[in-house]
Design an enzyme around this catalytic site. Sequence first.
Site, PDB file in Angstrom:
ATOM      1  N   CYS A  63      41.692 -19.659  26.832  1.00 31.54           N
ATOM      2  CA  CYS A  63      41.147 -20.787  27.844  1.00 31.54           C
ATOM      3  C   CYS A  63      40.880 -20.335  28.935  1.00 31.54           C
ATOM      4  O   CYS A  63      39.781 -20.982  29.780  1.00 31.54           O
ATOM      5  CB  CYS A  63      42.358 -21.794  27.817  1.00 31.54           C
ATOM      6  N   HIS A 318      47.811 -23.835  30.742  1.00 34.94           N
ATOM      7  CA  HIS A 318      46.308 -23.894  29.938  1.00 34.94           C
ATOM      8  C   HIS A 318      45.334 -24.128  31.131  1.00 34.94           C
ATOM      9  O   HIS A 318      45.629 -24.864  31.962  1.00 34.94           O
ATOM     10  CB  HIS A 318      46.562 -25.485  29.078  1.00 34.94           C
TER      11      HIS A 318
END
Length: 373
Positions: A63, A318
């Site tokens: 990510c 994230h």
Amino acid sequence: MGQRSGRQGRSKKLELTLSETMKAEAEVRNNEEEAKDQRLTSVFGVADLKNGAVGLYNVGQSCCLNSVLQVFLMNIHFTGILRRITVPPCAVQKRRNVPYQMLLLLEKMQCGKRKAVSPIDLACCLSAYRVKLFVQHDAAQLFLTLWNLIKTQMKKPELVEELSYLYTICVQEHLACQKCSSETKRNSSMLTLPLPVLDSNSHMLKTLEDCLRYFFHPEELTDHNMCFCEQCGRKTPFLQSMKLVHLPQTLTIHLKRFCFEKSAYVHKLSHYLPFPQDLDFNAILTENQCQADDNEKAAWQYELFAVVAHSGLTSCGHYCAYIRSLTECKWYCFNDSEVCQVWWDDVKCTYGHFKLHWGETAYLLIYMKKHPQ
């Protein structure tokens, strides 16, 4: 004898036929490779796509990589440089060349109507340079690593110069003795402005403008931080300051939201810190904090282009990216393979909140010059 010589003749004809076939196949492959390389050099930015913004599949905790790649590839000024690179001559060099693999990825994103493509080939290329998959990367560090790999592997000096001009910040560092007033100056460059979000007393800075003022504010070096003065012949108090000389077309600001505590535990600072859509350095810095002429300072007006946001904790977080299309003037959220149009109010949700440690907080801010020179 006649039969044997006949068989030998047929064998030689067969060998010649096979040899000619192999040569023809090789020529076809070479022509295909050359056509592909020529096609790649005409690739434009992802923002020019008719089928809209395209996502990147998560291929192993990628990510962070995906978010940083989107910031690069949505910048048409960067892709304008990328599509003019020298294509590596052989397959092995192509697999290990980061700019070429980025160009291949850009072509995949432009071809077809897929909502997302896989960056696995580029990820495998980066693994040879210690950028591993299944590792929690820091977006600011990964941005620097990628940029340096791109610069090192670009063969054309003019492209290296353009890349540097597009991203490099120039400053002048000053160190002045408080006893004898002797001063040393040093010019230096950086790719990001690493802004503290706390002051020296651990008080929270309230806005991005406050962070910029604090970063360029002179600092007194006293007590155990004193420096040796050659003219005084001993350690004396010094005044350390930094003056802004040049700002690039694409300005990357690193909000230092991760800090080390005394226990060596990395702590995330999630407090509210607003940043503007429009940023004018002339309205923020004083004359003493600048070392630039009027023409340079006239171009110091910026508009927000992208935000790389982090959610979660330092150990399990994230990344996603909010990017404004330079051709459409629309905001998109790039969350790995999921891409959707968003609005400025959605981007403002990355300002942070003191009690929401798991919420999204802006980590990298990328601004674009409104009126480049």
